[in-house]
Scaffold this motif. Structure first.
Motif, PDB file in Angstrom:
ATOM      1  N   VAL A 222       0.857  -1.175   0.000  1.00 48.46           N
ATOM      2  CA  VAL A 222       0.000   0.000   0.000  1.00 48.46           C
ATOM      3  C   VAL A 222       0.897   1.230   0.000  1.00 48.46           C
ATOM      4  O   VAL A 222       1.774   1.374   0.860  1.00 48.46           O
ATOM      5  N   LYS A 223       0.672   2.111  -0.968  1.00 48.99           N
ATOM      6  CA  LYS A 223       1.473   3.327  -1.088  1.00 48.99           C
ATOM      7  C   LYS A 223       0.584   4.545  -0.823  1.00 48.99           C
ATOM      8  O   LYS A 223      -0.559   4.583  -1.273  1.00 48.99           O
ATOM      9  N   ALA A 224       1.121   5.525  -0.110  1.00 47.58           N
ATOM     10  CA  ALA A 224       0.337   6.701   0.269  1.00 47.58           C
ATOM     11  C   ALA A 224       0.893   7.954  -0.391  1.00 47.58           C
ATOM     12  O   ALA A 224       2.071   8.281  -0.237  1.00 47.58           O
ATOM     13  N   ALA A 225       0.051   8.667  -1.110  1.00 44.29           N
ATOM     14  CA  ALA A 225       0.436   9.931  -1.725  1.00 44.29           C
ATOM     15  C   ALA A 225       0.504  11.015  -0.659  1.00 44.29           C
ATOM     16  O   ALA A 225      -0.338  11.057   0.243  1.00 44.29           O
ATOM     17  N   PRO A 226       1.475  11.916  -0.748  1.00 42.94           N
ATOM     18  CA  PRO A 226       1.657  12.941   0.295  1.00 42.94           C
ATOM     19  C   PRO A 226       0.743  14.146   0.110  1.00 42.94           C
ATOM     20  O   PRO A 226       0.127  14.342  -0.938  1.00 42.94           O
ATOM     21  N   ILE A 227       0.676  14.962   1.167  1.00 38.49           N
ATOM     22  CA  ILE A 227      -0.029  16.232   1.128  1.00 38.49           C
ATOM     23  C   ILE A 227       0.949  17.334   1.527  1.00 38.49           C
ATOM     24  O   ILE A 227       2.051  17.058   2.021  1.00 38.49           O
ATOM     25  N   ASP A 228       0.537  18.584   1.329  1.00 42.77           N
ATOM     26  CA  ASP A 228       1.379  19.693   1.781  1.00 42.77           C
ATOM     27  C   ASP A 228       0.866  20.214   3.120  1.00 42.77           C
ATOM     28  O   ASP A 228      -0.128  19.720   3.660  1.00 42.77           O
ATOM     29  N   GLN A 229       1.554  21.222   3.663  1.00 46.96           N
ATOM     30  CA  GLN A 229       1.208  21.727   4.986  1.00 46.96           C
ATOM     31  C   GLN A 229      -0.172  22.373   5.029  1.00 46.96           C
ATOM     32  O   GLN A 229      -0.788  22.464   6.088  1.00 46.96           O
ATOM     33  N   ARG A 230      -0.678  22.835   3.883  1.00 51.15           N
ATOM     34  CA  ARG A 230      -2.018  23.401   3.836  1.00 51.15           C
ATOM     35  C   ARG A 230      -3.095  22.327   3.915  1.00 51.15           C
ATOM     36  O   ARG A 230      -4.275  22.639   4.072  1.00 51.15           O
ATOM     37  N   GLY A 231      -2.666  21.068   3.775  1.00 51.97           N
ATOM     38  CA  GLY A 231      -3.631  19.978   3.802  1.00 51.97           C
ATOM     39  C   GLY A 231      -4.189  19.638   2.440  1.00 51.97           C
ATOM     40  O   GLY A 231      -5.242  19.003   2.333  1.00 51.97           O
ATOM     41  N   GLU A 232      -3.483  20.029   1.389  1.00 54.56           N
ATOM     42  CA  GLU A 232      -3.911  19.732   0.028  1.00 54.56           C
ATOM     43  C   GLU A 232      -3.099  18.575  -0.543  1.00 54.56           C
ATOM     44  O   GLU A 232      -1.877  18.496  -0.346  1.00 54.56           O
ATOM     45  N   LEU A 233      -3.770  17.687  -1.233  1.00 51.49           N
ATOM     46  CA  LEU A 233      -3.096  16.570  -1.881  1.00 51.49           C
ATOM     47  C   LEU A 233      -2.127  17.086  -2.936  1.00 51.49           C
ATOM     48  O   LEU A 233      -2.470  17.982  -3.728  1.00 51.49           O
ATOM     49  N   ILE A 234      -0.915  16.543  -2.962  1.00 52.51           N
ATOM     50  CA  ILE A 234       0.058  16.892  -3.999  1.00 52.51           C
ATOM     51  C   ILE A 234      -0.253  15.997  -5.198  1.00 52.51           C
ATOM     52  O   ILE A 234       0.191  14.845  -5.264  1.00 52.51           O
ATOM     53  N   VAL A 235      -1.023  16.526  -6.122  1.00 54.23           N
ATOM     54  CA  VAL A 235      -1.593  15.719  -7.200  1.00 54.23           C
ATOM     55  C   VAL A 235      -0.505  15.055  -8.035  1.00 54.23           C
ATOM     56  O   VAL A 235      -0.609  13.872  -8.405  1.00 54.23           O
ATOM     57  N   GLU A 236       0.550  15.806  -8.352  1.00 58.78           N
ATOM     58  CA  GLU A 236       1.600  15.226  -9.202  1.00 58.78           C
ATOM     59  C   GLU A 236       2.263  14.026  -8.522  1.00 58.78           C
ATOM     60  O   GLU A 236       2.694  13.081  -9.210  1.00 58.78           O
ATOM     61  N   GLU A 237       2.350  14.035  -7.193  1.00 58.44           N
ATOM     62  CA  GLU A 237       2.923  12.898  -6.485  1.00 58.44           C
ATOM     63  C   GLU A 237       1.965  11.711  -6.493  1.00 58.44           C
ATOM     64  O   GLU A 237       2.393  10.549  -6.587  1.00 58.44           O
ATOM     65  N   PHE A 238       0.669  11.986  -6.389  1.00 61.30           N
ATOM     66  CA  PHE A 238      -0.333  10.931  -6.511  1.00 61.30           C
ATOM     67  C   PHE A 238      -0.216  10.271  -7.882  1.00 61.30           C
ATOM     68  O   PHE A 238      -0.205   9.035  -7.996  1.00 61.30           O
ATOM     69  N   VAL A 239      -0.095  11.082  -8.915  1.00 68.31           N
ATOM     70  CA  VAL A 239      -0.014  10.557 -10.283  1.00 68.31           C
ATOM     71  C   VAL A 239       1.262   9.743 -10.467  1.00 68.31           C
ATOM     72  O   VAL A 239       1.249   8.700 -11.137  1.00 68.31           O
ATOM     73  N   LYS A 240       2.364  10.175  -9.869  1.00 66.14           N
ATOM     74  CA  LYS A 240       3.626   9.426  -9.992  1.00 66.14           C
ATOM     75  C   LYS A 240       3.507   8.005  -9.438  1.00 66.14           C
ATOM     76  O   LYS A 240       4.194   7.088  -9.896  1.00 66.14           O
ATOM     77  N   LEU A 241       2.624   7.848  -8.446  1.00 66.76           N
ATOM     78  CA  LEU A 241       2.461   6.520  -7.838  1.00 66.76           C
ATOM     79  C   LEU A 241       1.628   5.577  -8.699  1.00 66.76           C
ATOM     80  O   LEU A 241       1.562   4.380  -8.416  1.00 66.76           O
ATOM     81  N   LEU A 242       0.971   6.093  -9.734  1.00 66.02           N
ATOM     82  CA  LEU A 242       0.089   5.272 -10.570  1.00 66.02           C
ATOM     83  C   LEU A 242       0.894   4.492 -11.602  1.00 66.02           C
ATOM     84  O   LEU A 242       0.771   4.665 -12.812  1.00 66.02           O
ATOM     85  N   THR A 243       1.723   3.592 -11.119  1.00 66.83           N
ATOM     86  CA  THR A 243       2.586   2.763 -11.954  1.00 66.83           C
ATOM     87  C   THR A 243       1.848   1.493 -12.383  1.00 66.83           C
ATOM     88  O   THR A 243       0.778   1.169 -11.852  1.00 66.83           O
ATOM     89  N   PRO A 244       2.407   0.740 -13.339  1.00 66.05           N
ATOM     90  CA  PRO A 244       1.688  -0.422 -13.891  1.00 66.05           C
ATOM     91  C   PRO A 244       1.277  -1.475 -12.878  1.00 66.05           C
ATOM     92  O   PRO A 244       0.296  -2.197 -13.098  1.00 66.05           O
ATOM     93  N   GLU A 245       1.996  -1.585 -11.753  1.00 66.37           N
ATOM     94  CA  GLU A 245       1.651  -2.624 -10.776  1.00 66.37           C
ATOM     95  C   GLU A 245       0.466  -2.230  -9.888  1.00 66.37           C
ATOM     96  O   GLU A 245      -0.025  -3.053  -9.104  1.00 66.37           O
ATOM     97  N   VAL A 246      -0.014  -0.996 -10.005  1.00 65.27           N
ATOM     98  CA  VAL A 246      -1.134  -0.542  -9.171  1.00 65.27           C
ATOM     99  C   VAL A 246      -2.448  -1.108  -9.708  1.00 65.27           C
ATOM    100  O   VAL A 246      -2.786  -0.930 -10.872  1.00 65.27           O
ATOM    101  N   LYS A 247      -3.193  -1.755  -8.834  1.00 64.30           N
ATOM    102  CA  LYS A 247      -4.453  -2.394  -9.222  1.00 64.30           C
ATOM    103  C   LYS A 247      -5.687  -1.625  -8.743  1.00 64.30           C
ATOM    104  O   LYS A 247      -6.800  -1.895  -9.174  1.00 64.30           O
ATOM    105  N   LEU A 248      -5.485  -0.662  -7.830  1.00 65.06           N
ATOM    106  CA  LEU A 248      -6.598   0.135  -7.312  1.00 65.06           C
ATOM    107  C   LEU A 248      -6.027   1.390  -6.689  1.00 65.06           C
ATOM    108  O   LEU A 248      -4.990   1.352  -6.017  1.00 65.06           O
ATOM    109  N   ALA A 249      -6.704   2.519  -6.922  1.00 65.18           N
ATOM    110  CA  ALA A 249      -6.355   3.777  -6.256  1.00 65.18           C
ATOM    111  C   ALA A 249      -7.546   4.231  -5.421  1.00 65.18           C
ATOM    112  O   ALA A 249      -8.700   4.035  -5.809  1.00 65.18           O
ATOM    113  N   CYS A 250      -7.268   4.839  -4.274  1.00 66.60           N
ATOM    114  CA  CYS A 250      -8.321   5.221  -3.335  1.00 66.60           C
ATOM    115  C   CYS A 250      -8.064   6.624  -2.818  1.00 66.60           C
ATOM    116  O   CYS A 250      -6.922   6.974  -2.501  1.00 66.60           O
ATOM    117  N   VAL A 251      -9.128   7.407  -2.699  1.00 60.91           N
ATOM    118  CA  VAL A 251      -8.973   8.770  -2.190  1.00 60.91           C
ATOM    119  C   VAL A 251     -10.269   9.219  -1.529  1.00 60.91           C
ATOM    120  O   VAL A 251     -11.361   8.813  -1.949  1.00 60.91           O
TER     121      VAL A 251
END
Length: 414
Positions: free
Chosen positions: A149-178
């Protein structure tokens, strides 16, 4: 900003409050100020009466009897499915599995959809701001299957860092959750953008809508996700109600993971054939009265309209945030550009639980603790926060009384 000047005058909050019997009570001889709506919402009289009406006049099991009571109970239960389908703009009522809430919905996806597909080396992506219900099921099935299970980071404002979420979407990922809306920060995540990026890569996206559906209209077709979960008790309905929406083709391919009565076509010792979705996933006797209440809750939302609800809540959020900034030593958590009326904070030198306990003595109900979000607490380096979560039946006067009480209890703890 002058929050008071911006408050709308067309929303008759006192008329709305009259529909909620519990709001009229006192606590410790003080008028109740209920600011724990992200935990569970209060119920309008129409919802209470719908539950009472079911048990007084229509109590029977669903889909098992041809007598009048059985037909009435079934109509109420299936009517809730119809209303939910319209409420979130599903393409078909058969895309709605009625559950006990988001936790059951997440586990249904985990064991029926994800686990059969996972192999060692595969991954599930989630985010740091998730509720435990959108973390723990994935960890359990990952451990069983050898996935991670991999977790995408957020910034100090509490906003999801979208580009980091997208970087985690590699071929071995079978499901994403948010989460659609964070239960701690109030952050509204860019679900459409995330769904678009997942779709490009052929990765299904599951969205936890528990904190979104009480505050804003939800259109699952427009969002473009593949699974959407909601829980009834946070949206004016009774506890033990909720739903999983999923694309029809996904439900059709999912085997049941919970067996029993009413989810079958035929049972023999040579084998069992299962019902079509959604009933394939609804074994046993459901919370029929609860879903009668959920149906009434949707009617209540319709009677007010989300445009009015959202406008009032956003004004209350702005006003409450401005007032809390007046409190010495107060630290806010979650200042996203787009958020719903959830405010988490701490006061320097005071424990969250101590503050909440003393506020309760002043008639103010707020939540203290980790809010089922340990990873988020770890990100901010705190064990707990105090959370004030507002709803459309709250008022500016309650905000003022809350801040006055907070200043008072702060003095007692300093």
């Amino acid at each position: 900003m002058n929050a008071q000047a911006q408050l709308p005058t067309v929303f008759d909050v006192q008329r709305v409050r009259a529909d909620f019997p519990l709001l009229a009570r006192t606590v410790h001889d003080k008028p109740l100020i209920y600011f724990d709506n992200a935990n569970t919402s209060q119920k309008p009289l129409s919802v209470i009466e719908a539950v009472d009406d079911h048990y007084r006049l229509h109590n029977a099991n669903v889909s098992r009897a041809v007598h009048q009571l059985g037909e009435e109970a079934t109509a109420a239960y299936e009517g809730a499915r119809d209303k939910l389908a319209r409420f979130i703009n599903a393409t078909s009522r058969n895309e709605l599995v009625l559950t006990s809430g988001t936790t059951q919905a997440a586990n249904l996806v985990a064991y029926s959809y994800a686990l059969p597909k996972l192999q060692p080396g595969d991954a599930i992506v989630t985010t740091v701001m998730e509720h435990h219900a959108n973390i723990v099921p994935w960890q359990i099935i990952a451990q069983r299957s050898g996935a991670t299970v991999k977790a995408a980071p957020i910034d100090q404002r509490g906003e999801l860092i979208v580009e980091e979420f997208v970087k985690l979407l590699t071929p071995e990922v079978k499901l994403a959750c948010v989460t659609h809306v964070s239960n701690v920060l109030g952050t509204v995540n860019p679900v459409r953008e995330l769904a678009r990026e997942c779709r490009k890569r052929g990765i299904p996206l599951l969205v936890d809508g528990s904190q979104a559906v009480p505050h804003r209209p939800v259109d699952v077709q427009a969002l473009g996700c593949d699974f959407y979960m909601l829980t009834g008790h946070k949206m004016l309905a009774p506890t033990g109600t909720g739903a999983l929406w999923a694309r029809k083709e996904l439900l059709q391919a999912m085997p049941p993971f919970f067996g029993g009565g009413e989810m079958i076509r035929e049972v023999s010792f040579d084998g069992t054939t299962f019902a079509e979705p959604p009933h394939r996933f609804e074994a046993g006797t459901p919370n029929i009265a609860g879903f009668a209440g959920l149906s009434a809750a949707i009617d209540y939302y319709d009677s007010i309209g989300f445009e009015a609800i959202h406008a009032w809540e956003q004004q209350l959020l702005a006003y409450a945030t401005d007032r809390l900034r007046e409190v010495p030593g107060l630290r806010l958590f979650g200042e996203a550009k787009e958020k719903e009326p959830v405010i988490s904070f701490l006061i320097e030198g005071a424990q969250a639980t101590d503050l909440a306990t003393l506020l309760d003595l002043q008639g103010v109900a707020v939540r203290s603790g980790h809010h089922c979000a340990h990873p988020l607490m770890k990100f901010y380096g705190v064990p707990a926060t105090l959370r004030a979560s507002l709803a459309f039946y709250n008022t500016r006067e309650e905000v003022d009384a809350f801040v006055t009480a907070l200043l008072k209890v702060r003095t007692l703890l300093m």
